[in-house]
Write a protein that holds these residues in place. Structure first.
Motif, short mmCIF file in Angstrom:
data_model
loop_
_atom_site.label_atom_id
_atom_site.label_comp_id
_atom_site.label_asym_id
_atom_site.label_seq_id
_atom_site.Cartn_x
_atom_site.Cartn_y
_atom_site.Cartn_z
N GLN A 14 79.53 71.17 53.37
CA GLN A 14 78.32 71.66 52.71
C GLN A 14 78.14 70.97 51.36
OE1 GLN A 14 78.10 75.93 52.55
NE2 GLN A 14 75.98 75.92 51.89
N GLN A 15 79.21 70.84 50.60
CA GLN A 15 79.14 70.17 49.30
C GLN A 15 78.75 68.71 49.43
OE1 GLN A 15 83.09 71.13 47.88
NE2 GLN A 15 82.36 72.96 46.81
N GLU A 16 79.12 68.11 50.54
CA GLU A 16 78.81 66.69 50.77
C GLU A 16 77.46 66.50 51.46
OE1 GLU A 16 82.25 65.23 52.87
OE2 GLU A 16 83.40 65.02 51.01
N GLY A 17 76.75 67.61 51.72
CA GLY A 17 75.43 67.52 52.34
C GLY A 17 75.47 67.29 53.85
N ARG A 18 76.62 67.49 54.45
CA ARG A 18 76.75 67.33 55.92
C ARG A 18 76.51 68.71 56.55
NH1 ARG A 18 81.75 66.23 57.34
NH2 ARG A 18 82.69 66.63 55.31
N THR A 19 75.25 69.07 56.64
CA THR A 19 74.84 70.40 57.07
C THR A 19 75.34 70.75 58.47
OG1 THR A 19 72.88 70.15 55.71
CG2 THR A 19 72.82 71.88 57.35
N ALA A 20 75.19 69.85 59.41
CA ALA A 20 75.60 70.14 60.79
C ALA A 20 77.11 70.37 60.87
CB ALA A 20 75.19 69.01 61.73
N ASP A 21 77.88 69.56 60.14
CA ASP A 21 79.34 69.73 60.14
C ASP A 21 79.72 71.06 59.47
OD1 ASP A 21 79.64 67.27 61.38
OD2 ASP A 21 80.13 66.21 59.52
N ALA A 22 79.04 71.39 58.39
CA ALA A 22 79.33 72.64 57.69
C ALA A 22 79.05 73.83 58.60
CB ALA A 22 78.49 72.74 56.41
N ARG A 23 77.92 73.79 59.24
CA ARG A 23 77.56 74.90 60.12
C ARG A 23 78.54 75.04 61.28
NH1 ARG A 23 71.77 76.20 62.94
NH2 ARG A 23 72.32 78.31 63.53
N ALA A 24 78.95 73.91 61.86
CA ALA A 24 79.91 73.95 62.96
C ALA A 24 81.23 74.55 62.50
CB ALA A 24 80.12 72.55 63.53
N ALA A 25 81.68 74.18 61.32
CA ALA A 25 82.95 74.71 60.81
C ALA A 25 82.83 76.20 60.52
CB ALA A 25 83.37 73.95 59.55
N TYR A 26 81.73 76.63 59.90
CA TYR A 26 81.54 78.07 59.65
C TYR A 26 81.48 78.84 60.96
CZ TYR A 26 80.34 76.85 54.79
OH TYR A 26 80.36 76.38 53.50
N ASP A 27 80.78 78.27 61.94
CA ASP A 27 80.69 78.94 63.25
C ASP A 27 82.07 79.10 63.89
OD1 ASP A 27 77.95 79.34 63.15
OD2 ASP A 27 77.47 77.58 64.37
#
Length: 168
Positions: free
Chosen positions: A53-66
């Motif tokens: 999320q801090q790096e602006g990689r929204t899809a990766d952030a969302r996948a990790a949170y999921d």
């Protein structure tokens, strides 16, 4: 504690130190190592989400949170961060996630309610937003300045009789 669990914990602690030391790549490597040892480590998944999320990689952030939320559906930090991530692109989903965070942990109540109110206000759902802002200000009057100006008068705490002054 098994040797594998001990190693995973050591990598997790190393990842946290690297993250705090502003080394997101090193931290991500440590968290990845944790997940190789313990694929169900919510903290490693969550922290990978934070880095993405801090790096602006929204899809990766969302996948990790999921992934963290599949392991622990009430992990409020992951719920809150995912809602913030989705605030602009999927506000209705963000609203639902924030409501889940509030229900899961009253300790995040004020921050989550403030964000919920802001999303509702952006969506012209003013009555619902006002209710959330009222709750926020009742719990923490110092947050009144964080409430959009158009709501401040209606959510300001009303002075008690002792605050209103007396003639004695």
């Amino acid at each position: 504690m098994t040797r594998k669990a001990q190693q995973a914990n050591e990598y997790l602690q190393a990842g946290i130190r690297k993250q705090e030391g502003h080394d997101p790549n090193g931290a991500a490597q440590s968290y990845t190592r944790v997940l190789e040892l313990d694929p169900h480590n919510t903290f490693a998944w969550y922290n990978l989400g934070v880095i993405a999320q801090q790096e602006g990689r929204t899809a990766d952030a969302r996948a990790a949170y999921d992934k963290a939320l599949k392991i622990d559906p009430k992990f409020t930090s992951a719920l809150y961060n995912e809602a913030i991530l989705l605030r602009r692109s999927e506000p209705d989903q963000a609203i639902g996630i924030l409501k889940r965070a509030i229900a899961a942990n009253p300790k995040v109540d004020t921050a989550a309610r403030l964000q919920l109110g802001l999303i509702l206000a952006d969506g012209a759902r003013d009555d619902e937003a006002e209710d959330q802002f009222r709750r926020v200000v009742a719990a923490s009057p110092a947050l009144l300045s964080s409430v959009p100006e158009r709501f401040r008068d209606s959510v300001s705490p009303s002075p008690t009789s002792s605050q209103a002054g007396s003639t004695r």
